[in-house]
Design a protein around this motif. Structure first.
Motif, short mmCIF file in Angstrom:
data_model
loop_
_atom_site.label_atom_id
_atom_site.label_comp_id
_atom_site.label_asym_id
_atom_site.label_seq_id
_atom_site.Cartn_x
_atom_site.Cartn_y
_atom_site.Cartn_z
N LEU A 263 0.80 -1.23 0.00
CA LEU A 263 0.00 0.00 0.00
C LEU A 263 0.83 1.28 0.00
O LEU A 263 0.27 2.37 -0.10
CB LEU A 263 -0.95 -0.01 1.20
CG LEU A 263 -1.97 -1.16 1.19
CD1 LEU A 263 -2.68 -1.27 2.53
CD2 LEU A 263 -2.98 -0.96 0.06
N PHE A 264 2.16 1.15 0.12
CA PHE A 264 3.06 2.31 0.05
C PHE A 264 4.20 1.98 -0.90
O PHE A 264 4.54 0.82 -1.12
CB PHE A 264 3.64 2.66 1.43
CG PHE A 264 2.68 3.41 2.32
CD1 PHE A 264 2.73 4.79 2.43
CD2 PHE A 264 1.71 2.73 3.04
CE1 PHE A 264 1.85 5.48 3.25
CE2 PHE A 264 0.81 3.41 3.85
CZ PHE A 264 0.89 4.79 3.95
N VAL B 124 -0.13 8.05 7.46
CA VAL B 124 -1.42 7.39 7.30
C VAL B 124 -1.19 5.90 7.54
O VAL B 124 -0.58 5.22 6.73
CB VAL B 124 -2.01 7.62 5.89
CG1 VAL B 124 -3.34 6.89 5.74
CG2 VAL B 124 -2.17 9.10 5.62
N GLU B 125 -1.64 5.39 8.68
CA GLU B 125 -1.46 3.99 8.99
C GLU B 125 -2.36 3.13 8.10
O GLU B 125 -3.55 3.42 7.94
CB GLU B 125 -1.77 3.71 10.46
CG GLU B 125 -0.76 4.31 11.42
CD GLU B 125 -0.98 3.84 12.85
OE1 GLU B 125 -1.80 2.91 13.06
OE2 GLU B 125 -0.34 4.39 13.76
N MET B 126 -1.79 2.10 7.52
CA MET B 126 -2.57 1.18 6.70
C MET B 126 -2.11 -0.24 6.99
O MET B 126 -0.92 -0.55 6.87
CB MET B 126 -2.40 1.47 5.21
CG MET B 126 -3.09 2.73 4.73
SD MET B 126 -3.07 2.83 2.92
CE MET B 126 -3.80 4.45 2.67
N GLU B 127 -3.05 -1.08 7.36
CA GLU B 127 -2.77 -2.49 7.55
C GLU B 127 -3.55 -3.31 6.54
O GLU B 127 -4.52 -2.84 5.94
CB GLU B 127 -3.09 -2.91 8.98
CG GLU B 127 -2.23 -2.20 10.01
CD GLU B 127 -2.22 -2.90 11.35
OE1 GLU B 127 -2.48 -4.11 11.40
OE2 GLU B 127 -1.96 -2.22 12.35
N MET B 128 -3.15 -4.53 6.34
CA MET B 128 -3.75 -5.38 5.33
C MET B 128 -5.15 -5.85 5.69
O MET B 128 -5.95 -6.15 4.80
CB MET B 128 -2.86 -6.60 5.08
CG MET B 128 -1.49 -6.30 4.54
SD MET B 128 -0.48 -7.79 4.33
CE MET B 128 -1.32 -8.61 2.98
N GLU B 129 -5.46 -5.92 6.97
CA GLU B 129 -6.67 -6.60 7.42
C GLU B 129 -7.96 -6.11 6.74
O GLU B 129 -8.76 -6.94 6.30
CB GLU B 129 -6.80 -6.49 8.93
CG GLU B 129 -7.97 -7.27 9.52
CD GLU B 129 -7.84 -8.77 9.30
OE1 GLU B 129 -8.89 -9.44 9.21
OE2 GLU B 129 -6.70 -9.27 9.22
N ASN C 29 9.26 5.28 -1.56
CA ASN C 29 9.44 6.63 -1.03
C ASN C 29 8.50 6.95 0.13
O ASN C 29 8.47 8.08 0.63
CB ASN C 29 9.23 7.67 -2.14
CG ASN C 29 7.85 7.54 -2.79
OD1 ASN C 29 7.01 6.75 -2.35
ND2 ASN C 29 7.64 8.31 -3.85
N GLY C 30 7.71 5.97 0.57
CA GLY C 30 6.80 6.19 1.69
C GLY C 30 5.50 6.85 1.33
O GLY C 30 4.69 7.18 2.22
N LYS C 31 5.22 7.04 0.04
CA LYS C 31 3.96 7.63 -0.39
C LYS C 31 2.95 6.53 -0.69
O LYS C 31 3.31 5.46 -1.18
CB LYS C 31 4.18 8.50 -1.63
CG LYS C 31 5.05 9.72 -1.37
CD LYS C 31 5.20 10.57 -2.63
CE LYS C 31 6.06 11.80 -2.35
NZ LYS C 31 6.23 12.65 -3.57
N ASP D 208 2.27 -4.40 6.28
CA ASP D 208 1.49 -3.57 7.19
C ASP D 208 2.31 -2.32 7.53
O ASP D 208 3.53 -2.40 7.73
CB ASP D 208 1.17 -4.33 8.48
CG ASP D 208 0.18 -5.46 8.25
OD1 ASP D 208 -0.85 -5.22 7.63
OD2 ASP D 208 0.44 -6.59 8.72
N TYR D 209 1.62 -1.19 7.62
CA TYR D 209 2.30 0.09 7.84
C TYR D 209 1.73 0.77 9.08
O TYR D 209 0.57 1.16 9.09
CB TYR D 209 2.14 0.99 6.61
CG TYR D 209 2.64 0.33 5.35
CD1 TYR D 209 3.99 0.38 5.01
CD2 TYR D 209 1.78 -0.37 4.51
CE1 TYR D 209 4.46 -0.24 3.86
CE2 TYR D 209 2.23 -0.98 3.36
CZ TYR D 209 3.58 -0.92 3.04
OH TYR D 209 4.05 -1.53 1.90
#
Length: 204
Positions: free
Chosen positions: A98-99, A153-158, A102-104, A147-148
């Protein structure tokens, strides 16, 4: 025969082992990404993982990648396990990243998992492709990714995995979810993640 729970655990372990070797991916424009398995393409990541898996068991054959679907000239199954031509497993694999390096945020990545359109080659439409094929053996969908938690902006796979399960159950008989984790990865953005897999069968 390698069972799905073992395959998931082995995949996670092999991904972490491959990452520890600090591989570096390059972009189509020849830009070199930061070390770690995270920036590699879906296909290259699977190859790196399979190189490690081949040392674990003879069931993980290096020639099991991109196996042609019977009766087609172009369609290929991502990964087959066992002995050809009577494979034990036919597996379609998708990456959920999801990122970017470059962390975007990578806003297009959900298409690879959830799109209902066959042209997008998503995990969802791969369910249909697998169960309608005459490839021998059992069929499975595998999704791996990252998972981030440290990003702005936190984003996890779940949430995406739950959405996939909901939609896939409308199309096929989706088996139990099996999951394994990996962490302490080399890349500063793609630090941790999970691999998920489900056995699938026709609704009929």
């Amino acid at each position: 025969m390698i069972e799905l729970p073992q395959l998931v655990r082995d995949f996670a372990s092999a991904l972490q082992t491959a990452d520890a070797k600090r591989p570096q991916a390059t972009s189509p424009t020849k830009r070199t990404y930061q070390p770690g398995i995270g920036p590699h393409t879906e296909q290259d990541t699977i190859k790196l993982v399979l190189n490690e898996l081949a040392d674990l068991s003879p069931g993980y054959r290096k020639d099991g990648l991109n196996v042609r679907y019977p009766g087609t000239s172009r369609q290929r199954c991502d990964w087959c396990l066992g002995e050809p031509p009577s494979w034990d497993w036919a597996i379609e694999a998708k990456m959920l990243r999801l990122f970017g390096d470059n962390g975007k945020p990578n806003d297009n990545m959900l298409t690879r998992v959830l799109s209902p359109y066959p042209a997008h080659g998503s995990a969802l439409t791969d369910c249909d492709k697998l169960v309608s094929s005459t490839l021998p053996g059992r069929k499975a969908i595998l999704i791996f990714g990252y998972d981030y938690k440290e990003q702005k902006v936190e984003m996890e796979m779940e949430p995406a995995i739950q959405a996939f399960e909901t939609l896939a159950r409308l199309r096929v008989n989706l088996g139990d979810r099996f999951v394994a984790t990996y962490d302490q990865l080399v890349h500063p953005v793609h630090k941790r993640g999970r691999v998920f897999a489900w056995e699938i069968a026709s609704r009929e």
